[in-house]
Design a protein around this motif. Structure first.
Motif, PDB file in Angstrom:
ATOM      1  N   LEU A  89      16.367  51.837 -34.110  1.00 26.81           N
ATOM      2  CA  LEU A  89      15.465  51.683 -35.004  1.00 26.81           C
ATOM      3  C   LEU A  89      15.006  51.127 -36.335  1.00 26.81           C
ATOM      4  O   LEU A  89      16.263  51.739 -36.908  1.00 26.81           O
ATOM      5  N   GLY A  90      14.059  50.516 -37.143  1.00 27.90           N
ATOM      6  CA  GLY A  90      13.955  49.781 -37.975  1.00 27.90           C
ATOM      7  C   GLY A  90      13.817  49.838 -39.380  1.00 27.90           C
ATOM      8  O   GLY A  90      12.821  51.471 -39.695  1.00 27.90           O
ATOM      9  N   PHE A  91      14.882  50.468 -40.175  1.00 23.73           N
ATOM     10  CA  PHE A  91      14.207  50.933 -41.217  1.00 23.73           C
ATOM     11  C   PHE A  91      14.159  50.897 -42.359  1.00 23.73           C
ATOM     12  O   PHE A  91      14.473  50.976 -43.968  1.00 23.73           O
ATOM     13  N   GLY A  92      13.759  49.228 -42.135  1.00 28.27           N
ATOM     14  CA  GLY A  92      13.633  48.436 -43.465  1.00 28.27           C
ATOM     15  C   GLY A  92      13.571  47.922 -44.395  1.00 28.27           C
ATOM     16  O   GLY A  92      15.543  47.920 -44.457  1.00 28.27           O
ATOM     17  N   ASP A  93      13.300  48.358 -45.460  1.00 31.09           N
ATOM     18  CA  ASP A  93      14.330  48.326 -47.017  1.00 31.09           C
ATOM     19  C   ASP A  93      15.279  48.798 -47.049  1.00 31.09           C
ATOM     20  O   ASP A  93      16.479  48.575 -47.449  1.00 31.09           O
TER      21      ASP A  93
ATOM     22  N   ASP B  22       6.812  56.473 -33.434  1.00 29.39           N
ATOM     23  CA  ASP B  22       6.151  55.862 -31.956  1.00 29.39           C
ATOM     24  C   ASP B  22       6.006  54.731 -31.293  1.00 29.39           C
ATOM     25  O   ASP B  22       5.969  54.065 -30.183  1.00 29.39           O
ATOM     26  N   GLU B  23       6.013  53.872 -32.479  1.00 33.77           N
ATOM     27  CA  GLU B  23       6.677  52.179 -31.883  1.00 33.77           C
ATOM     28  C   GLU B  23       7.913  51.743 -31.452  1.00 33.77           C
ATOM     29  O   GLU B  23       7.642  51.540 -30.880  1.00 33.77           O
TER      30      GLU B  23
ATOM     31  N   ARG C 166       7.910  50.231 -27.299  1.00 35.46           N
ATOM     32  CA  ARG C 166       8.421  48.914 -26.708  1.00 35.46           C
ATOM     33  C   ARG C 166       9.817  49.517 -25.488  1.00 35.46           C
ATOM     34  O   ARG C 166      10.134  48.454 -25.457  1.00 35.46           O
ATOM     35  N   LEU C 167      10.303  50.738 -26.323  1.00 31.49           N
ATOM     36  CA  LEU C 167      11.842  51.204 -24.856  1.00 31.49           C
ATOM     37  C   LEU C 167      11.051  51.577 -23.826  1.00 31.49           C
ATOM     38  O   LEU C 167      12.121  50.767 -22.644  1.00 31.49           O
TER      39      LEU C 167
ATOM     40  N   VAL D 226      20.179  56.108 -32.797  1.00 28.39           N
ATOM     41  CA  VAL D 226      18.829  56.630 -32.261  1.00 28.39           C
ATOM     42  C   VAL D 226      17.691  55.654 -31.181  1.00 28.39           C
ATOM     43  O   VAL D 226      17.172  57.218 -30.643  1.00 28.39           O
ATOM     44  N   VAL D 227      17.856  55.038 -30.653  1.00 27.30           N
ATOM     45  CA  VAL D 227      17.444  55.094 -29.193  1.00 27.30           C
ATOM     46  C   VAL D 227      18.213  55.172 -28.720  1.00 27.30           C
ATOM     47  O   VAL D 227      16.775  56.062 -27.801  1.00 27.30           O
TER      48      VAL D 227
END
Length: 204
Positions: free
Chosen positions: A88-92, A126-127, A131-132, A155-156
């Motif tokens: 999961l992307g955590f951005g900044d 949701d994103e 993709r999963l 997390v994935v």
């Protein structure tokens, strides 16, 4: 029926530092993480895998390499790397020490249905699911009677596992976090995914 063997990557430097280690950052496996992966490989050494699906992040790829180095049935084995299995992307927040007092961090960990990472350009749950699931569906369709090893991230995998066994979005983080190099096995019974093994590190 397809049997999925889900494995979280080995322990990394950022795991020890309690830092956000998402889809946009990587950290090398610690010697402990390498040892964990090797022991799991020995535990799974006699399993015949039809396919291996691995996140394209180095910590997952290295974990898969150490696991497969112990396997006795590698002839013809297909190993594929998927961007869609990245964490999961955590951005900044990538690389920053986890701010446990933040409301969004609490939602991240306990209430996926309330989590809103837009303030720091993160990825939504949701994103992540979007993709999963296509990857899992393709693997199931291609290997309907085989064993499939999936090496990815904390997390994935907890989200994916809870989604597959039918939990609501609010409960996608239930029973997490998964241990590093833990093994969770899912197979189908009466068209529903069932847990055969969950978060197992007994082999260590």
């Amino acid at each position: 029926m397809t049997t999925f063997y889900f494995v979280r990557h080995g322990k990394t430097e950022l795991n020890v530092l309690n830092s956000f280690q998402g889809g946009g950052i990587d950290s090398p496996l610690l010697p402990e993480g390498i040892q964990q992966a090797g022991k799991l490989g020995q535990h799974l050494s006699t399993i015949v895998f039809e396919a291996v699906a691995v996140s394209t992040q180095k910590r997952a790829m290295d974990t898969a390499t150490f696991i497969l180095a112990e396997n006795l049935n590698l002839d013809g084995l297909s190993v594929n790397y998927h961007d869609g299995l990245r964490e999961l992307g955590f951005g900044d927040k990538e690389g920053m020490v986890v701010d446990f007092d933040s409301q969004q961090t609490q939602y991240l960990r306990t209430r996926p249905d309330l989590y809103d990472p837009s303030g720091f350009s993160g990825e939504t749950y949701d994103e992540l699911i979007q993709r999963l699931i296509p990857i899992i569906d393709r693997l199931e369709a291609k290997h309907p009677e085989g064993n499939v090893l999936v090496v990815a991230h904390g997390v994935v995998l907890i989200v994916l596992i809870n989604y597959m066994i039918g939990k609501e979005k609010s409960d996608w983080r239930t029973n997490g976090p998964l241990e590093n190099t833990s093994l969770t096995i899912l197979n189908k019974k009466d068209e529903a995914w069932r847990l055969e093994t969950f978060n197992d590190i007994s082999y260590q």
